[in-house]
Design a protein around this motif. Structure first.
Motif, PDB file in Angstrom:
ATOM      1  N   LEU A  21       7.623  -6.747   9.335  1.00 50.01           N
ATOM      2  CA  LEU A  21       6.698  -7.067   8.250  1.00 50.01           C
ATOM      3  C   LEU A  21       7.381  -7.933   7.201  1.00 50.01           C
ATOM      4  CD1 LEU A  21       3.870  -6.634   6.990  1.00 50.01           C
ATOM      5  CD2 LEU A  21       4.836  -4.629   5.842  1.00 50.01           C
ATOM      6  N   ALA A  22       8.596  -7.583   6.833  1.00 48.70           N
ATOM      7  CA  ALA A  22       9.342  -8.351   5.834  1.00 48.70           C
ATOM      8  C   ALA A  22       9.609  -9.785   6.299  1.00 48.70           C
ATOM      9  CB  ALA A  22      10.660  -7.656   5.497  1.00 48.70           C
ATOM     10  N   ALA A  23       9.693  -9.976   7.613  1.00 46.34           N
ATOM     11  CA  ALA A  23       9.949 -11.302   8.177  1.00 46.34           C
ATOM     12  C   ALA A  23       8.660 -12.105   8.400  1.00 46.34           C
ATOM     13  CB  ALA A  23      10.712 -11.164   9.489  1.00 46.34           C
ATOM     14  N   GLY A  24       7.508 -11.518   8.043  1.00 50.79           N
ATOM     15  CA  GLY A  24       6.244 -12.224   8.198  1.00 50.79           C
ATOM     16  C   GLY A  24       5.509 -11.937   9.488  1.00 50.79           C
ATOM     17  N   ASP A  25       5.996 -10.950  10.234  1.00 50.61           N
ATOM     18  CA  ASP A  25       5.375 -10.578  11.505  1.00 50.61           C
ATOM     19  C   ASP A  25       4.547  -9.306  11.321  1.00 50.61           C
ATOM     20  OD1 ASP A  25       6.684 -12.629  13.178  1.00 50.61           O
ATOM     21  OD2 ASP A  25       8.510 -11.538  12.655  1.00 50.61           O
ATOM     22  N   GLU A  26       3.794  -8.948  12.352  1.00 47.29           N
ATOM     23  CA  GLU A  26       3.065  -7.688  12.336  1.00 47.29           C
ATOM     24  C   GLU A  26       4.067  -6.530  12.434  1.00 47.29           C
ATOM     25  OE1 GLU A  26      -0.375  -7.142  12.032  1.00 47.29           O
ATOM     26  OE2 GLU A  26      -0.298  -9.247  11.453  1.00 47.29           O
ATOM     27  N   PRO A  27       3.788  -5.392  11.792  1.00 47.42           N
ATOM     28  CA  PRO A  27       4.762  -4.290  11.731  1.00 47.42           C
ATOM     29  C   PRO A  27       4.828  -3.419  12.992  1.00 47.42           C
ATOM     30  CG  PRO A  27       2.825  -3.724  10.450  1.00 47.42           C
ATOM     31  CD  PRO A  27       2.620  -5.131  10.948  1.00 47.42           C
ATOM     32  N   PHE A  28       5.606  -3.899  13.939  1.00 46.06           N
ATOM     33  CA  PHE A  28       5.871  -3.131  15.155  1.00 46.06           C
ATOM     34  C   PHE A  28       7.350  -3.228  15.477  1.00 46.06           C
ATOM     35  CE2 PHE A  28       1.411  -4.277  15.599  1.00 46.06           C
ATOM     36  CZ  PHE A  28       0.836  -3.081  16.004  1.00 46.06           C
ATOM     37  N   GLY A 146       1.536   8.189   7.950  1.00 41.13           N
ATOM     38  CA  GLY A 146       1.362   7.660   6.599  1.00 41.13           C
ATOM     39  C   GLY A 146       2.145   6.380   6.361  1.00 41.13           C
ATOM     40  N   VAL A 147       3.400   6.380   6.739  1.00 44.64           N
ATOM     41  CA  VAL A 147       4.221   5.182   6.521  1.00 44.64           C
ATOM     42  C   VAL A 147       3.735   4.037   7.400  1.00 44.64           C
ATOM     43  CG1 VAL A 147       6.060   5.799   8.156  1.00 44.64           C
ATOM     44  CG2 VAL A 147       6.568   4.296   6.238  1.00 44.64           C
ATOM     45  N   MET A 148       3.320   4.319   8.623  1.00 48.05           N
ATOM     46  CA  MET A 148       2.818   3.260   9.491  1.00 48.05           C
ATOM     47  C   MET A 148       1.492   2.716   8.973  1.00 48.05           C
ATOM     48  SD  MET A 148       5.054   2.391  11.572  1.00 48.05           S
ATOM     49  CE  MET A 148       3.970   1.140  12.257  1.00 48.05           C
ATOM     50  N   ARG A 149       0.650   3.604   8.450  1.00 49.09           N
ATOM     51  CA  ARG A 149      -0.610   3.132   7.867  1.00 49.09           C
ATOM     52  C   ARG A 149      -0.326   2.201   6.701  1.00 49.09           C
ATOM     53  NH1 ARG A 149      -4.596   3.670   4.227  1.00 49.09           N
ATOM     54  NH2 ARG A 149      -6.723   3.848   4.954  1.00 49.09           N
ATOM     55  N   ASP A 150       0.630   2.557   5.859  1.00 49.10           N
ATOM     56  CA  ASP A 150       0.984   1.705   4.720  1.00 49.10           C
ATOM     57  C   ASP A 150       1.495   0.341   5.171  1.00 49.10           C
ATOM     58  OD1 ASP A 150       0.267   3.747   2.982  1.00 49.10           O
ATOM     59  OD2 ASP A 150       2.332   4.381   2.585  1.00 49.10           O
ATOM     60  N   LEU A 151       2.356   0.317   6.181  1.00 48.76           N
ATOM     61  CA  LEU A 151       2.879  -0.962   6.679  1.00 48.76           C
ATOM     62  C   LEU A 151       1.756  -1.836   7.233  1.00 48.76           C
ATOM     63  CD1 LEU A 151       6.161   0.193   8.484  1.00 48.76           C
ATOM     64  CD2 LEU A 151       5.958  -0.972   6.273  1.00 48.76           C
ATOM     65  N   HIS A 152       0.862  -1.234   8.004  1.00 44.52           N
ATOM     66  CA  HIS A 152      -0.240  -2.008   8.556  1.00 44.52           C
ATOM     67  C   HIS A 152      -1.220  -2.445   7.475  1.00 44.52           C
ATOM     68  CE1 HIS A 152       0.646  -2.166  12.807  1.00 44.52           C
ATOM     69  NE2 HIS A 152       1.105  -0.943  12.696  1.00 44.52           N
ATOM     70  N   HIS A 153      -1.380  -1.639   6.448  1.00 42.73           N
ATOM     71  CA  HIS A 153      -2.248  -2.052   5.340  1.00 42.73           C
ATOM     72  C   HIS A 153      -1.647  -3.252   4.623  1.00 42.73           C
ATOM     73  CE1 HIS A 153      -4.261  -1.759   1.345  1.00 42.73           C
ATOM     74  NE2 HIS A 153      -5.289  -1.725   2.178  1.00 42.73           N
ATOM     75  N   GLN A 154      -0.351  -3.231   4.413  1.00 43.98           N
ATOM     76  CA  GLN A 154       0.319  -4.392   3.793  1.00 43.98           C
ATOM     77  C   GLN A 154       0.106  -5.655   4.632  1.00 43.98           C
ATOM     78  OE1 GLN A 154       4.472  -3.646   2.661  1.00 43.98           O
ATOM     79  NE2 GLN A 154       3.942  -1.479   2.504  1.00 43.98           N
ATOM     80  N   ALA A 155       0.206  -5.516   5.939  1.00 41.01           N
ATOM     81  CA  ALA A 155      -0.021  -6.657   6.828  1.00 41.01           C
ATOM     82  C   ALA A 155      -1.466  -7.140   6.730  1.00 41.01           C
ATOM     83  CB  ALA A 155       0.314  -6.296   8.263  1.00 41.01           C
ATOM     84  N   ALA A 156      -2.412  -6.196   6.645  1.00 41.69           N
ATOM     85  CA  ALA A 156      -3.832  -6.562   6.538  1.00 41.69           C
ATOM     86  C   ALA A 156      -4.109  -7.294   5.241  1.00 41.69           C
ATOM     87  CB  ALA A 156      -4.684  -5.300   6.648  1.00 41.69           C
ATOM     88  N   VAL A 157      -3.543  -6.814   4.151  1.00 40.65           N
ATOM     89  CA  VAL A 157      -3.732  -7.473   2.855  1.00 40.65           C
ATOM     90  C   VAL A 157      -3.150  -8.882   2.900  1.00 40.65           C
ATOM     91  CG1 VAL A 157      -3.027  -7.405   0.423  1.00 40.65           C
ATOM     92  CG2 VAL A 157      -3.875  -5.324   1.542  1.00 40.65           C
ATOM     93  N   ARG A 158      -1.967  -9.008   3.485  1.00 46.30           N
ATOM     94  CA  ARG A 158      -1.321 -10.321   3.574  1.00 46.30           C
ATOM     95  C   ARG A 158      -2.165 -11.288   4.409  1.00 46.30           C
ATOM     96  NH1 ARG A 158       4.288  -9.981   6.114  1.00 46.30           N
ATOM     97  NH2 ARG A 158       3.047  -9.766   8.005  1.00 46.30           N
ATOM     98  N   SER A 159      -2.714 -10.814   5.548  1.00 50.45           N
ATOM     99  CA  SER A 159      -3.505 -11.700   6.402  1.00 50.45           C
ATOM    100  C   SER A 159      -4.840 -12.064   5.738  1.00 50.45           C
ATOM    101  CB  SER A 159      -3.732 -11.085   7.775  1.00 50.45           C
ATOM    102  OG  SER A 159      -4.597  -9.982   7.715  1.00 50.45           O
ATOM    103  N   SER A 160      -5.381 -11.165   4.940  1.00 48.04           N
ATOM    104  CA  SER A 160      -6.638 -11.454   4.226  1.00 48.04           C
ATOM    105  C   SER A 160      -6.436 -12.481   3.130  1.00 48.04           C
ATOM    106  CB  SER A 160      -7.218 -10.185   3.617  1.00 48.04           C
ATOM    107  OG  SER A 160      -7.560  -9.265   4.624  1.00 48.04           O
ATOM    108  N   ALA A 161      -5.232 -12.495   2.536  1.00 45.27           N
ATOM    109  CA  ALA A 161      -4.927 -13.440   1.460  1.00 45.27           C
ATOM    110  C   ALA A 161      -4.609 -14.825   2.001  1.00 45.27           C
ATOM    111  CB  ALA A 161      -3.745 -12.918   0.640  1.00 45.27           C
ATOM    112  N   ALA A 162      -4.270 -14.911   3.269  1.00 43.85           N
ATOM    113  CA  ALA A 162      -3.866 -16.213   3.852  1.00 43.85           C
ATOM    114  C   ALA A 162      -5.039 -17.104   4.150  1.00 43.85           C
ATOM    115  CB  ALA A 162      -3.066 -15.983   5.129  1.00 43.85           C
TER     116      ALA A 162
END
Length: 162
Positions: A21-28, A146-162
């Motif tokens: 996620l920090a590198a700009g990829d999906e969190p897996f 919980g932590v995985m949901r948060d990471l995926h939510h961050q990715a979703a927010v980032r993709s929605s802003a793009a």
């Protein structure tokens, strides 16, 4: 049933997801563990460059096909932050790797994404067992949801802003 050892490797998979996620990829993130319990290789998602097949589970299967003897592969375990997609599950089975242990299921991720208003992906969501034959599967790990949901939510927010 997940063991303490399973949770150690799943937590590392979650850390790799965080790195992705920090590198700009999906969190897996995923970890390949040998029959002796030693870590053979780690991978994180690298889809941010435009190649949507750069999943860590697929990369581990490809690496194992080249580097791990076929007789050793069934004793290996893949720990992963998210349940394998059909592409990765098929690669895992074709290469002959053993057990899969995941932190969150594809169904959980699908439900979260729908709740955030995201469109479904281009591939049908299937459980690993619907794609593979005879691969032992364990998961999800409720304590990591919980932590995985948060990471995926961050990715979703980032993709929605793009």
């Amino acid at each position: 049933m997940l063991t303490d050892t399973d949770l150690v490797h799943l937590r590392r998979s979650v850390e790799l997801a965080r790195e992705a996620l920090a590198a700009g990829d999906e969190p897996f993130g995923s970890v390949l563990v040998g029959p002796d319990g030693g870590v053979l290789r780690e991978e994180r998602n690298r889809t941010g460059g435009g190649d949507e097949t750069r999943h860590p589970e697929l990369e581990l299967a490809r690496w194992a096909a080249r580097e791990v003897p076929a007789t050793t592969r069934p004793g290996c375990t893949v720990y992963t932050s998210g349940e394998h997609c059909p592409m990765c599950a098929a690669a895992h089975a074709w290469v002959g790797l053993g057990r899969i242990v995941y932190a969150v299921s594809a169904a959980q991720l699908t439900e979260w994404r729908a709740g955030w208003g995201l469109a479904p992906g281009p591939v049908r969501v299937l459980a690993i067992e619907a794609v593979t034959v005879g691969v032992p599967v364990s998961g999800p790990a409720d304590e990591l949801a919980g932590v995985m949901r948060d990471l995926h939510h961050q990715a979703a927010v980032r993709s929605s802003a793009a």
